[in-house]
Scaffold this active site. Structure first.
Site, PDB file in Angstrom:
ATOM      1  N   GLU A 322     -35.823 -86.166 -31.603  1.00  0.00           N
ATOM      2  CA  GLU A 322     -37.411 -85.624 -31.556  1.00  0.00           C
ATOM      3  C   GLU A 322     -37.955 -86.296 -32.818  1.00  0.00           C
ATOM      4  O   GLU A 322     -39.181 -87.075 -32.750  1.00  0.00           O
ATOM      5  CB  GLU A 322     -37.912 -84.511 -31.373  1.00  0.00           C
ATOM      6  CG  GLU A 322     -39.216 -84.079 -30.985  1.00  0.00           C
ATOM      7  CD  GLU A 322     -39.637 -82.688 -30.286  1.00  0.00           C
ATOM      8  OE1 GLU A 322     -39.860 -82.519 -29.241  1.00  0.00           O
ATOM      9  OE2 GLU A 322     -39.494 -81.884 -31.432  1.00  0.00           O
ATOM     10  N   HIS A 351     -10.386 -81.531 -24.914  1.00  0.00           N
ATOM     11  CA  HIS A 351      -9.728 -81.485 -23.473  1.00  0.00           C
ATOM     12  C   HIS A 351     -10.731 -81.760 -22.725  1.00  0.00           C
ATOM     13  O   HIS A 351     -10.810 -81.388 -21.541  1.00  0.00           O
ATOM     14  CB  HIS A 351      -9.243 -80.164 -23.370  1.00  0.00           C
ATOM     15  CG  HIS A 351      -8.079 -79.730 -24.391  1.00  0.00           C
ATOM     16  ND1 HIS A 351      -6.812 -79.689 -24.089  1.00  0.00           N
ATOM     17  CD2 HIS A 351      -8.314 -79.147 -25.573  1.00  0.00           C
ATOM     18  CE1 HIS A 351      -6.294 -79.475 -25.362  1.00  0.00           C
ATOM     19  NE2 HIS A 351      -7.093 -78.800 -26.228  1.00  0.00           N
ATOM     20  N   LYS A 455     -45.677 -83.415 -20.384  1.00  0.00           N
ATOM     21  CA  LYS A 455     -46.623 -82.317 -20.135  1.00  0.00           C
ATOM     22  C   LYS A 455     -47.675 -82.674 -19.324  1.00  0.00           C
ATOM     23  O   LYS A 455     -48.253 -81.801 -18.278  1.00  0.00           O
ATOM     24  CB  LYS A 455     -46.939 -81.687 -21.540  1.00  0.00           C
ATOM     25  CG  LYS A 455     -45.929 -81.093 -22.581  1.00  0.00           C
ATOM     26  CD  LYS A 455     -46.499 -80.499 -23.620  1.00  0.00           C
ATOM     27  CE  LYS A 455     -45.489 -80.082 -24.517  1.00  0.00           C
ATOM     28  NZ  LYS A 455     -45.927 -79.835 -25.854  1.00  0.00           N
TER      29      LYS A 455
HETATM   30  O1  LIG Z   1     -43.701 -73.832 -30.832  1.00  0.00           O
HETATM   31  P1  LIG Z   1     -44.390 -74.526 -29.551  1.00  0.00           P
HETATM   32  O2  LIG Z   1     -45.779 -74.958 -30.080  1.00  0.00           O
HETATM   33  O3  LIG Z   1     -44.434 -73.704 -28.407  1.00  0.00           O
HETATM   34  O4  LIG Z   1     -43.470 -75.738 -29.299  1.00  0.00           O
HETATM   35  C1  LIG Z   1     -42.464 -75.866 -28.785  1.00  0.00           C
HETATM   36  C2  LIG Z   1     -42.076 -77.222 -28.600  1.00  0.00           C
HETATM   37  O5  LIG Z   1     -42.657 -77.943 -27.800  1.00  0.00           O
HETATM   38  C3  LIG Z   1     -42.939 -79.204 -27.716  1.00  0.00           C
HETATM   39  O6  LIG Z   1     -43.062 -79.827 -26.598  1.00  0.00           O
HETATM   40  C4  LIG Z   1     -42.403 -80.120 -28.869  1.00  0.00           C
HETATM   41  O7  LIG Z   1     -41.913 -81.295 -28.461  1.00  0.00           O
HETATM   42  C5  LIG Z   1     -41.388 -79.212 -29.602  1.00  0.00           C
HETATM   43  O8  LIG Z   1     -41.707 -79.886 -31.119  1.00  0.00           O
HETATM   44  C6  LIG Z   1     -41.901 -78.000 -30.063  1.00  0.00           C
HETATM   45  O9  LIG Z   1     -41.008 -77.280 -30.861  1.00  0.00           O
END
Ligand SMILES: O=P(O)(O)OC[C@H]1O[C@H](O)[C@H](O)[C@@H](O)[C@@H]1O
Length: 528
Positions: A322, A351, A455
């Site tokens: 990332e 293995h 997303k």
């Molecule tokens: O801690 P949050 O804001 O829920 O994020 C949780 C995760 O979501 C994401 O989509 C990011 O790419 C991550 O870097 C992050 O750790």
């Protein structure tokens, strides 16, 4: 290179940290002195930029943020007294809270003690706590931790079913920096329903770890949750293990968080030295650069020869990929950077896929993680004079040698023992190495713009699902996928619509499909 020359190279390049009893061996990476010299100017810049970052420069320009995870283990480095106080106070609050929970000073309404934890979070809000729990939790922790790190209903059921008789003594950590990530929100809502189903008031069991004023923070405050711990905007999710994100669950399991911080601090001090040969993170970054020509041409295969470290490669996958997997560099040039990371544990992997590593496509370099102490205590003999630990150690040496003989490079990291200090040190080592490497290849290692695309696309699908259901409710007669798409004003979305109705039909959601499943175009869709 013959054995004598190799032994010399081993000694020439061996890094040893006395305080931590930590070794780094990059002798089996085949770079030469000219290569190291050629990288010196890039390292000079990386050292300067890192020092600026630690002083509070906006090292994450896209998000206009400081990058301060190093301050978490040495608050005196934080650029303002307010930040310094915040770090110290939060740590104190965490320790006081954990102690009270463990000793029963804070207990659930219907039990003397909390016995279990459900930790809900994803990505940086899960991988660190999962790795550390596996590596360091005692065999019989005061609170046993269970993770919900996905939006998988069956995965959530599994945890809730295991805990159905102990929900009344289970503490729930909801961890989300942004406080708005869908997966942990879904997990939280389902878990909350399970508590309601047993007439338990969720607020008496729930703890939030999130940024100030996030949706999660507001919810926790409005419902009067047990406690809230802060996530800071200057700590990225993937470098948050030594913030409240990792320290709260660790402390509740009786893992010595001070020792983790101490180990990280010692490693931070060691990786602040502006001399490649004396800086283990610089040596790692140099090796990665060499392996993949600074373009990630080779994958990083991480092989810890210790079961308790088996989640290290998953943890590193996020930290490295990332951070480094970027389309554009800092000048806006298209570069498609990154290093792919995978691995599980040795000797198990010998293995499984080591066959390909030894003989197949040579598109990787290995990182062996070696632990000198086999176990706590004396080992029985398997054969005369030989223990299972001797075997494990032999397998590591053997695989390293076999790979080298076939022109496959490797790094070996050696720690004396898996303990809070060495785990803290490993986390800090890789955080810094990733920072240096990002600098060497001129990318922003602290943002993740690519994650947003998936997303957004997922949100679009959920909107489309609502439209599809509305169409089916209005029409009341069976419709072809084409007809649904037209009526939903989404003629170019037939395939997503097909997948939506197929999913609804498979889950008792009142959708019926008539026709041949192997010929989606023939299907008629209706509500039951
Ligand atoms: O801690 P949050 O804001 O829920 O994020 C949780 C995760 O979501 C994401 O989509 C990011 O790419 C991550 O870097 C992050 O750790």
């Amino acid at each position: 290179m013959d054995a004598t020359a190799l032994w010399q190279r081993y000694q020439d390049w061996l890094y040893y940290h006395e305080g931590l009893g930590f070794y780094l061996d990059i002798s089996r990476m085949r770079f030469d002195d000219a290569f190291v010299e050629s990288l010196q100017p890039k390292f000079d810049k990386a050292f300067t930029d890192m020092a600026e970052l630690e002083k509070g420069a906006i090292a994450n320009p896209d998000e206009n943020r400081m990058v301060g995870h190093y301050w978490l283990r040495n608050h005196t480095l934080a650029p303002t007294p307010e930040l310094q106080d915040e770090i110290v106070n939060t740590l104190e609050q965490i320790e006081v809270f954990a102690e009270k929970v463990k000793t029963g000073g804070i207990h659930p309404p219907r039990a003397q003690r909390f016995t279990d934890i459900i930790s809900i979070g994803i990505g940086g809000s899960a991988l660190g706590p999962e790795f550390v729990a596996e590596a360091l939790a005692p065999d019989f922790p005061p609170l046993k931790i269970h993770f919900i790190d996905n939006s998988d209903p069956a995965g959530i059921d599994r945890i809730l079913t295991h805990l159905r008789n102990s929900l009344a003594s289970t503490l729930v950590l909801v961890i989300s920096k942004s406080g708005g990530t869908p997966e942990p929100r879904n997990g939280m809502i389902e878990v909350k329903k399970a508590y309601a189903g047993q007439n338990l008031d969720f607020a008496n069991y729930a703890v939030a770890i999130t940024s100030a004023d996030s949706n999660l923070d507001k919810l926790a405050k409005s419902e009067g949750w047990m406690a809230t711990f802060p996530m800071y905007d200057w700590v990225g999710g993937r470098t948050s293990e030594l913030s409240a994100v990792g320290l709260v669950p660790a402390a509740l399991q009786d893992i010595d968080v001070q020792k983790m911080l101490e180990g990280a601090k010692e490693m931070d001090d060691a990786t602040r030295i502006n001399d490649i040969k004396k800086n283990p993170a610089a040596l790692l970054a140099l090796s990665w650069y060499y392996a993949g020509n600074g373009r990630g041409e080779k994958d990083m295969v991480v092989l810890p020869y210790k079961d308790s470290l088996c989640l290290f490669s998953r943890y590193l996958q996020q930290l490295v990929m990332e951070s480094l997997g970027k389309e554009k560099d800092l000048d806006g040039k298209t570069v498609y950077q990154g290093i792919a990371v995978y691995g599980n544990k040795g000797s198990t992997d010998q293995h499984a896929y080591v066959q390909q590593l030894r003989e197949g496509v040579a598109n990787f370099f290995a990182t062996f993680i070696e632990v000198l102490e086999d176990r706590n205590g004396v080992s029985p003999e398997i054969d005369p004079g030989v223990t299972s630990g001797d075997y494990l150690s032999g397998f590591l040496q053997g695989t390293r040698q076999a790979l080298y003989d076939n022109h496959r490079d490797s790094i070996t990291v050696t720690i004396p023992q898996v303990n809070p200090r060495t785990v803290g040190a490993l986390i800090a080592l890789y955080e810094r190495a990733v920072g240096f490497y990002g600098n060497l290849v001129n990318i922003n290692a602290y943002h993740q713009p690519g994650v947003e695309a998936g997303k957004k696309a997922a949100a679009t699908i959920l909107d489309l699902q609502k439209q599809v259901v509305e169409v089916l409710q209005t029409e009341k007669t069976p419709l072809s996928l084409q007809e649904i798409a037209e009526k939903a004003n989404a003629s170019d979305q037939i395939e997503p619509i097909y997948k939506i109705v197929r999913h609804l039909a498979a889950n008792q959601r009142g959708v019926v499909l008539d026709g041949h499943p192997g010929e989606p175009g023939s299907l008629k869709v209706s509500l039951s």
